[in-house]
Design an enzyme around this catalytic site. Structure first.
Site, PDB file in Angstrom:
ATOM      1  N   SER A 125      34.600  30.278  41.112  1.00  0.00           N
ATOM      2  CA  SER A 125      36.026  30.423  40.516  1.00  0.00           C
ATOM      3  C   SER A 125      36.692  29.312  41.022  1.00  0.00           C
ATOM      4  CB  SER A 125      36.356  31.574  41.861  1.00  0.00           C
ATOM      5  OG  SER A 125      37.560  31.799  41.740  1.00  0.00           O
ATOM      6  N   TYR A 150      36.466  36.542  50.164  1.00  0.00           N
ATOM      7  CA  TYR A 150      36.001  36.430  48.863  1.00  0.00           C
ATOM      8  C   TYR A 150      35.767  35.076  48.343  1.00  0.00           C
ATOM      9  CZ  TYR A 150      36.251  36.223  43.955  1.00  0.00           C
ATOM     10  OH  TYR A 150      35.692  35.826  42.582  1.00  0.00           O
ATOM     11  N   LYS A 154      32.212  32.477  47.335  1.00  0.00           N
ATOM     12  CA  LYS A 154      31.956  31.611  46.149  1.00  0.00           C
ATOM     13  C   LYS A 154      31.210  30.445  46.699  1.00  0.00           C
ATOM     14  CE  LYS A 154      32.724  34.736  43.142  1.00  0.00           C
ATOM     15  NZ  LYS A 154      31.687  35.440  42.266  1.00  0.00           N
TER      16      LYS A 154
HETATM   17  P1  NAD Z   1      34.060  43.327  37.771  1.00  0.00           P
HETATM   18  O1  NAD Z   1      34.320  44.184  38.932  1.00  0.00           O
HETATM   19  O2  NAD Z   1      34.685  43.869  36.382  1.00  0.00           O
HETATM   20  O3  NAD Z   1      32.343  43.125  37.445  1.00  0.00           O
HETATM   21  C1  NAD Z   1      31.241  43.189  38.570  1.00  0.00           C
HETATM   22  C2  NAD Z   1      30.299  43.903  38.116  1.00  0.00           C
HETATM   23  O4  NAD Z   1      29.230  43.912  39.205  1.00  0.00           O
HETATM   24  C3  NAD Z   1      30.649  45.524  38.228  1.00  0.00           C
HETATM   25  O5  NAD Z   1      30.317  46.106  37.195  1.00  0.00           O
HETATM   26  C4  NAD Z   1      30.183  45.947  39.648  1.00  0.00           C
HETATM   27  O6  NAD Z   1      29.897  47.454  39.368  1.00  0.00           O
HETATM   28  C5  NAD Z   1      28.998  45.123  39.597  1.00  0.00           C
HETATM   29  N1  NAD Z   1      28.141  45.108  41.123  1.00  0.00           N
HETATM   30  C6  NAD Z   1      29.274  44.751  41.942  1.00  0.00           C
HETATM   31  N2  NAD Z   1      28.393  44.416  43.027  1.00  0.00           N
HETATM   32  C7  NAD Z   1      27.035  44.868  42.867  1.00  0.00           C
HETATM   33  C8  NAD Z   1      25.677  45.016  43.408  1.00  0.00           C
HETATM   34  N3  NAD Z   1      25.608  44.705  44.621  1.00  0.00           N
HETATM   35  N4  NAD Z   1      24.517  45.241  42.617  1.00  0.00           N
HETATM   36  C9  NAD Z   1      24.745  45.733  41.207  1.00  0.00           C
HETATM   37  N5  NAD Z   1      25.932  45.607  40.744  1.00  0.00           N
HETATM   38  C10 NAD Z   1      27.075  45.115  41.143  1.00  0.00           C
HETATM   39  O7  NAD Z   1      34.340  41.806  37.729  1.00  0.00           O
HETATM   40  P2  NAD Z   1      34.681  40.546  36.844  1.00  0.00           P
HETATM   41  O8  NAD Z   1      36.008  40.304  36.804  1.00  0.00           O
HETATM   42  O9  NAD Z   1      33.811  40.953  35.654  1.00  0.00           O
HETATM   43  O10 NAD Z   1      34.115  39.359  37.632  1.00  0.00           O
HETATM   44  C11 NAD Z   1      32.536  39.046  37.457  1.00  0.00           C
HETATM   45  C12 NAD Z   1      32.139  37.842  38.181  1.00  0.00           C
HETATM   46  O11 NAD Z   1      32.979  36.688  37.976  1.00  0.00           O
HETATM   47  C13 NAD Z   1      32.424  37.967  39.962  1.00  0.00           C
HETATM   48  O12 NAD Z   1      31.314  37.415  40.321  1.00  0.00           O
HETATM   49  C14 NAD Z   1      33.656  37.354  40.280  1.00  0.00           C
HETATM   50  O13 NAD Z   1      33.829  37.317  41.403  1.00  0.00           O
HETATM   51  C15 NAD Z   1      33.862  36.216  39.504  1.00  0.00           C
HETATM   52  N6  NAD Z   1      35.102  35.894  39.054  1.00  0.00           N
HETATM   53  C16 NAD Z   1      36.230  36.661  38.141  1.00  0.00           C
HETATM   54  C17 NAD Z   1      37.392  36.320  38.134  1.00  0.00           C
HETATM   55  C18 NAD Z   1      38.485  37.121  37.596  1.00  0.00           C
HETATM   56  O14 NAD Z   1      39.614  36.976  37.772  1.00  0.00           O
HETATM   57  N7  NAD Z   1      38.233  38.628  37.124  1.00  0.00           N
HETATM   58  C19 NAD Z   1      37.680  34.940  38.444  1.00  0.00           C
HETATM   59  C20 NAD Z   1      36.695  34.315  38.850  1.00  0.00           C
HETATM   60  C21 NAD Z   1      35.413  34.504  39.186  1.00  0.00           C
HETATM   61  C1  WQD Z   2      48.527  35.316  39.010  1.00  0.00           C
HETATM   62  C2  WQD Z   2      49.869  34.991  39.591  1.00  0.00           C
HETATM   63  C3  WQD Z   2      50.844  35.974  41.616  1.00  0.00           C
HETATM   64  C4  WQD Z   2      50.454  40.030  40.546  1.00  0.00           C
HETATM   65  C5  WQD Z   2      43.212  35.883  41.571  1.00  0.00           C
HETATM   66  C6  WQD Z   2      42.158  35.330  42.615  1.00  0.00           C
HETATM   67  C7  WQD Z   2      41.107  34.140  42.147  1.00  0.00           C
HETATM   68  C8  WQD Z   2      40.461  34.506  40.962  1.00  0.00           C
HETATM   69  C9  WQD Z   2      41.614  35.030  39.758  1.00  0.00           C
HETATM   70  C10 WQD Z   2      38.220  35.537  41.199  1.00  0.00           C
HETATM   71  C11 WQD Z   2      50.344  34.776  41.074  1.00  0.00           C
HETATM   72  C12 WQD Z   2      51.563  36.488  40.544  1.00  0.00           C
HETATM   73  C13 WQD Z   2      50.454  38.883  40.351  1.00  0.00           C
HETATM   74  C14 WQD Z   2      51.547  40.710  40.704  1.00  0.00           C
HETATM   75  C15 WQD Z   2      52.837  38.528  40.629  1.00  0.00           C
HETATM   76  N1  WQD Z   2      39.742  35.587  41.025  1.00  0.00           N
HETATM   77  N2  WQD Z   2      51.666  37.961  40.305  1.00  0.00           N
HETATM   78  N3  WQD Z   2      52.833  40.115  40.703  1.00  0.00           N
HETATM   79  O1  WQD Z   2      46.183  35.098  42.465  1.00  0.00           O
HETATM   80  O2  WQD Z   2      45.803  33.331  40.624  1.00  0.00           O
HETATM   81  O3  WQD Z   2      44.036  34.598  41.285  1.00  0.00           O
HETATM   82  O4  WQD Z   2      42.258  35.996  40.718  1.00  0.00           O
HETATM   83  O5  WQD Z   2      37.850  34.251  41.616  1.00  0.00           O
HETATM   84  O6  WQD Z   2      40.184  33.906  43.253  1.00  0.00           O
HETATM   85  O7  WQD Z   2      42.830  34.843  43.732  1.00  0.00           O
HETATM   86  O8  WQD Z   2      45.725  35.842  40.242  1.00  0.00           O
HETATM   87  O9  WQD Z   2      46.397  37.440  38.371  1.00  0.00           O
HETATM   88  O10 WQD Z   2      46.509  37.710  40.937  1.00  0.00           O
HETATM   89  O11 WQD Z   2      48.164  36.491  40.103  1.00  0.00           O
HETATM   90  O12 WQD Z   2      53.959  38.001  40.523  1.00  0.00           O
HETATM   91  O13 WQD Z   2      51.804  42.076  40.619  1.00  0.00           O
HETATM   92  O14 WQD Z   2      50.829  36.369  39.188  1.00  0.00           O
HETATM   93  O15 WQD Z   2      51.565  35.829  42.511  1.00  0.00           O
HETATM   94  O16 WQD Z   2      51.402  33.617  41.091  1.00  0.00           O
HETATM   95  P1  WQD Z   2      45.635  34.605  41.143  1.00  0.00           P
HETATM   96  P2  WQD Z   2      46.705  36.991  39.971  1.00  0.00           P
END
Ligand code: NAD
Ligand code: WQD
Length: 340
Positions: A125, A150, A154
């Protein structure tokens, strides 16, 4: 060629399974359904014509995870999405996050080591950069102390993978995502947060459809052009495609070194108000929102320098903000119509 997708019924995982199948890979999903539903495999089948195999178990269970690898030692690559991802919850329940995100990863790496499976793509991330000193942020930027447990999982995960690679035949690619949003064009799969969304775009679409009363905009006094924070939003399908390229790069032995890191972003930042206005334009409806105080832990602005990924992976995010929010809105409407 068989690929294990952990967390493959989740948001980014399900879109990646579709892109893998489109390129002819055979996909096995492992997911414990803690944040997703088994029905997703039927939706994937509707899109691609192929139902991926889903095994439901917790990757935190070492015996089950290693046993899975023993039964499937012909896997050519692992794409590891499974993790908990709610930043706020991780502050309240740090051990839940450290246990789930780190133990699962270690079990997978042990399963790989014991069975000779060599390739792992890891979901990292942009949170590892914190508030970068220079923008756009490249992969060479220093890792900042994590703001949340969290984020720390990572950083630690990247270290665990690197140390394991140094001591074994395993090779790895960490993909650092910026802000994934949007949904598949069919609106059959998309982002489905449990409970009240933390992230901006699901909160916008749930407000517009009437599930939430009002979007709170967390602060308009930041040192940005319109006062609201800036992020690099990337379409989930663009993101999914990069995973297919990354896993293929490993299988084809095209890596330049055994552990590679790539930013996945568009290179363009948008403010919260710009996202809201894009939504209003593509949906044709006014959004009920109110400016409130800042949210703790939010950084001011971040966007990627994706030039290394563009060059090395031959990948580039193609979809713009309007298309991203339009697809998120189409998905929200389709999902709510089906689940009244
Ligand atoms: P998500 O929650 O939709 O998907 C994660 C999946 O993993 C879920 O289906 C959950 O049931 C499964 N899971 C969790 N723990 C498990 C375990 N112990 N065993 C088996 N299954 C398990 O999340 P996502 O948004 O698809 O994110 C996927 C990956 O990307 C994550 O590692 C997340 O940290 C990373 N990531 C997400 C974002 C974002 O904003 N969505 C941003 C950066 C990184
Ligand atoms: C985006 C912008 C909020 C909700 C998070 C995690 C990051 C990554 C992606 C996994 C910000 C604003 C949001 C609301 C708002 N995930 N906002 N009202 O915080 O950039 O990142 O998700 O790795 O680790 O921290 O994403 O979508 O929460 O926020 O004003 O109800 O929207 O303040 O500026 P963020 P977000």
């Amino acid at each position: 060629m068989k690929i294990l997708v952990t967390g493959g019924t989740g948001y980014i995982g399900s879109h990646t399974v579709v892109e893998l199948q489109n390129k002819g890979f055979e996909v096995l999903i492992v997911d414990n359904l803690s944040n997703s539903s088994a029905e997703i495999v039927e939706k994937i089948k509707k899109i691609t014509g192929i139902k991926p195999v889903l095994e439901v178990f917790d990757l935190g269970d070492r015996e089950k995870t290693v046993g899975f690898f023993k039964r499937n030692s012909d896997i050519k690559g692992v794409i590891h999405f499974a993790a908990f991802k709610a930043v706020g919850e991780s502050v309240e329940k740090p051990l839940k996050y450290y246990r789930n995100n780190l133990v699962s990863l270690m079990n997978i790496l042990e399963g790989m080591s014991e069975t000779g499976v060599q390739n792992i793509v890891f979901s990292s991330s942009c949170t590892v950069y914190g508030q970068p000193d220079e923008l756009p942020v490249s992969e060479k930027a220093p890792i900042k102390k994590a703001e949340s447990p969290y984020g720390n999982t990572k950083q630690i995960s990247e270290d665990i993978i690197l140390d394991t690679i140094k001591a074994s035949d395993i090779q790895g690619i960490a993909l650092r995502y910026f802000n994934p949003i949007g949904a598949h064009e069919t609106a059959l799969i998309g982002e489905l947060p449990l409970g009240v969304p933390n992230n901006l775009v699901p909160f916008i679409t749930q407000t517009a459809i009437g599930i939430r009363d009002q979007l709170k905009v967390f602060g308009n006094d930041y040192p940005t052009p319109d006062g609201t924070p800036i992020r690099d939003y990337i379409h989930v399908v663009d993101l999914a495609k990069a995973h297919v390229i990354a896993v293929n790069r490993m299988i084809m032995n095209s890596m330049k070194k055994p552990f590679e890191v790539f930013n996945l972003g568009t290179g363009k930042g948008y403010s919260v108000l710009e996202v809201i206005h894009a939504f209003e334009k593509v949906s044709g409806q006014k959004l009920n929102y109110k400016i409130v105080g800042r949210r703790e832990g939010d950084i001011i602005q971040v966007w990627a320098d994706p030039s290394f990924s563009n060059k090395e992976l031959g990948w580039k995010a193609e979809k713009g903000l309007d298309e991203m929010v339009a697809s998120a809105w189409k998905w929200e409407k389709a999902y709510r119509a089906e689940n009244k």
